[in-house]
Design a protein around this motif. Structure first.
Motif, short mmCIF file in Angstrom:
data_model
loop_
_atom_site.label_atom_id
_atom_site.label_comp_id
_atom_site.label_asym_id
_atom_site.label_seq_id
_atom_site.Cartn_x
_atom_site.Cartn_y
_atom_site.Cartn_z
N SER A 159 8.78 14.61 -51.44
CA SER A 159 8.86 14.97 -53.17
C SER A 159 7.25 15.16 -53.27
O SER A 159 6.86 16.28 -54.26
CB SER A 159 9.51 14.20 -53.92
OG SER A 159 8.80 12.91 -54.02
N PHE A 160 6.33 14.61 -52.42
CA PHE A 160 5.24 14.74 -53.06
C PHE A 160 4.13 15.66 -52.01
O PHE A 160 3.04 15.78 -51.88
CB PHE A 160 4.23 13.38 -52.88
CG PHE A 160 4.75 12.23 -54.04
CD1 PHE A 160 5.22 12.64 -55.19
CD2 PHE A 160 4.48 10.89 -53.83
CE1 PHE A 160 5.80 12.02 -56.00
CE2 PHE A 160 4.97 10.11 -54.55
CZ PHE A 160 5.65 10.45 -55.90
N SER A 161 4.93 16.55 -51.07
CA SER A 161 4.18 17.45 -50.40
C SER A 161 4.93 18.74 -50.34
O SER A 161 5.97 18.85 -51.08
CB SER A 161 4.53 16.82 -48.93
OG SER A 161 5.98 16.76 -48.57
N ASP A 162 4.15 19.58 -49.76
CA ASP A 162 4.86 21.23 -49.59
C ASP A 162 5.63 21.24 -48.46
O ASP A 162 6.61 21.95 -48.36
CB ASP A 162 3.82 21.89 -49.74
CG ASP A 162 3.05 22.04 -50.77
OD1 ASP A 162 3.28 21.97 -52.11
OD2 ASP A 162 1.75 22.60 -50.95
N LYS A 163 5.24 20.41 -47.45
CA LYS A 163 5.96 20.47 -46.07
C LYS A 163 5.85 19.03 -45.45
O LYS A 163 4.74 18.52 -45.63
CB LYS A 163 5.47 21.42 -45.36
CG LYS A 163 6.24 21.73 -43.96
CD LYS A 163 5.53 22.69 -43.25
CE LYS A 163 6.39 22.95 -41.90
NZ LYS A 163 5.40 22.94 -40.86
N LEU A 164 7.00 18.38 -45.11
CA LEU A 164 6.82 17.17 -44.49
C LEU A 164 7.32 17.18 -42.92
O LEU A 164 8.60 17.58 -42.83
CB LEU A 164 7.41 16.09 -45.09
CG LEU A 164 7.19 14.74 -44.50
CD1 LEU A 164 6.11 14.30 -44.97
CD2 LEU A 164 8.32 13.64 -45.08
N ASP A 165 6.62 17.29 -41.91
CA ASP A 165 7.15 16.91 -40.56
C ASP A 165 7.27 15.76 -39.91
O ASP A 165 6.23 15.09 -39.94
CB ASP A 165 6.22 18.33 -39.82
CG ASP A 165 6.50 18.35 -38.44
OD1 ASP A 165 7.73 18.76 -38.20
OD2 ASP A 165 5.64 17.94 -37.40
N VAL A 166 8.25 15.64 -39.32
CA VAL A 166 8.56 14.31 -38.82
C VAL A 166 8.70 14.47 -37.13
O VAL A 166 9.72 15.13 -36.99
CB VAL A 166 9.54 13.37 -39.24
CG1 VAL A 166 9.64 11.98 -38.70
CG2 VAL A 166 9.20 13.04 -40.76
N LYS A 167 8.08 14.10 -36.27
CA LYS A 167 8.34 14.06 -34.84
C LYS A 167 8.33 12.63 -34.32
O LYS A 167 7.36 11.89 -34.59
CB LYS A 167 7.13 14.76 -34.11
CG LYS A 167 7.00 16.41 -34.69
CD LYS A 167 7.77 17.13 -33.57
CE LYS A 167 7.54 18.75 -33.88
NZ LYS A 167 7.73 19.11 -35.34
N SER A 168 9.50 12.26 -33.54
CA SER A 168 9.41 10.95 -32.96
C SER A 168 10.10 11.14 -31.55
O SER A 168 11.01 11.71 -31.60
CB SER A 168 10.25 10.19 -34.18
OG SER A 168 10.16 8.94 -33.66
N LYS A 169 9.91 9.98 -30.80
CA LYS A 169 10.56 9.85 -29.63
C LYS A 169 10.74 8.33 -29.33
O LYS A 169 9.80 7.65 -29.48
CB LYS A 169 9.74 10.27 -28.34
CG LYS A 169 9.78 11.75 -28.18
CD LYS A 169 9.32 12.10 -26.62
CE LYS A 169 9.54 13.58 -26.29
NZ LYS A 169 8.63 14.25 -25.66
N VAL A 170 11.86 8.06 -29.33
CA VAL A 170 12.31 6.79 -29.13
C VAL A 170 11.21 5.76 -27.75
O VAL A 170 11.22 6.59 -26.73
CB VAL A 170 13.95 6.32 -28.60
CG1 VAL A 170 14.21 4.99 -28.38
CG2 VAL A 170 14.73 6.84 -29.78
N GLY A 171 10.85 4.79 -28.32
CA GLY A 171 9.91 3.99 -27.50
C GLY A 171 8.61 4.56 -27.19
O GLY A 171 7.85 3.99 -26.54
N LYS A 172 8.26 5.78 -27.83
CA LYS A 172 6.99 6.46 -27.73
C LYS A 172 6.06 6.29 -29.06
O LYS A 172 5.03 6.16 -29.17
CB LYS A 172 7.02 7.84 -27.36
CG LYS A 172 7.71 7.97 -25.96
CD LYS A 172 6.67 8.36 -24.79
CE LYS A 172 7.18 8.28 -23.47
NZ LYS A 172 6.37 8.12 -22.54
N GLY A 173 7.04 6.58 -30.06
CA GLY A 173 6.42 6.57 -31.40
C GLY A 173 6.80 7.64 -32.45
O GLY A 173 7.43 8.45 -31.97
#
Ligand code: ATP
Ligand code: MG
Length: 146
Positions: A117-131
């Motif tokens: 809600s506080f951003s124009d775009k929020l990108d989330v990248k994640s890999k289990v065990g990696k971060g």
């Protein structure tokens, strides 16, 4: 888009560093003359992202959190918070309002929704065990000279 400033820093996943991250965001944004409400929102967003690294990514350990801030000529601001912790198995599910894996610890599952809600775009990248890497983009409003 021409970049006009950038900082990168790394700190440990200790709760006192949540306040530090907020101060770094303020210090970086102040020369850009941000709107007071926008500044408060972005301080809150970094706090949510860093708290997630502390309580989820590095749940039973202390690890490194990296924070990168970038400012561009057209008042676009980017904030990247990255950890090398446990990762998220299902990012789409984790981003849903009120989804939490720690319901018994007073978590209400609103961190990602707040960041969004506080951003124009929020990108989330994640890999289990990696971060996980969260990138928030926000175009700051024009400076009010009145
Ligand atoms: N950096 C991260 N590493 C691993 N898992 C994460 C990370 N960030 C979020 N998560 C997962 O995504 C879920 C949703 O995160 P969100 O911030 O929206 O809610 P929450 O942290 O559970 O609760 P609240 O932020 O309201 O206290 C978390 O419960 C957790 O399972
Ligand atoms: Mg959270």
């Amino acid at each position: 888009m021409k970049q006009i400033n950038e900082i990168k820093c790394t700190f440990l996943s200790l709760s006192q560093n949540e306040g530090l991250a907020r101060s770094i965001v303020s210090g970086f944004l102040l020369p850009l003359d941000p709107d007071v409400e926008e500044l408060a929102d972005l301080r809150c967003a970094v706090s949510e992202a860093v708290t997630n690294c502390i309580v989820h990514a590095y749940r039973n350990e202390v690890g490194k959190i990296s924070l990168t801030l970038r400012a561009y000529e057209n008042r676009t601001f980017k904030m990247i918070i990255a950890d090398k912790g446990c990762g998220i198995a299902n990012v789409a599910e984790a981003r849903k309002p009120m989804f939490t894996t720690l319901p018994d610890e007073d978590r209400c599952g609103m961190g990602f929704s707040i960041m969004e809600s506080f951003s124009d775009k929020l990108d989330v990248k994640s890999k289990v065990g990696k971060g996980t890497r969260v990138t928030l983009t926000k175009k700051l409003s024009a400076v009010d000279n009145t």
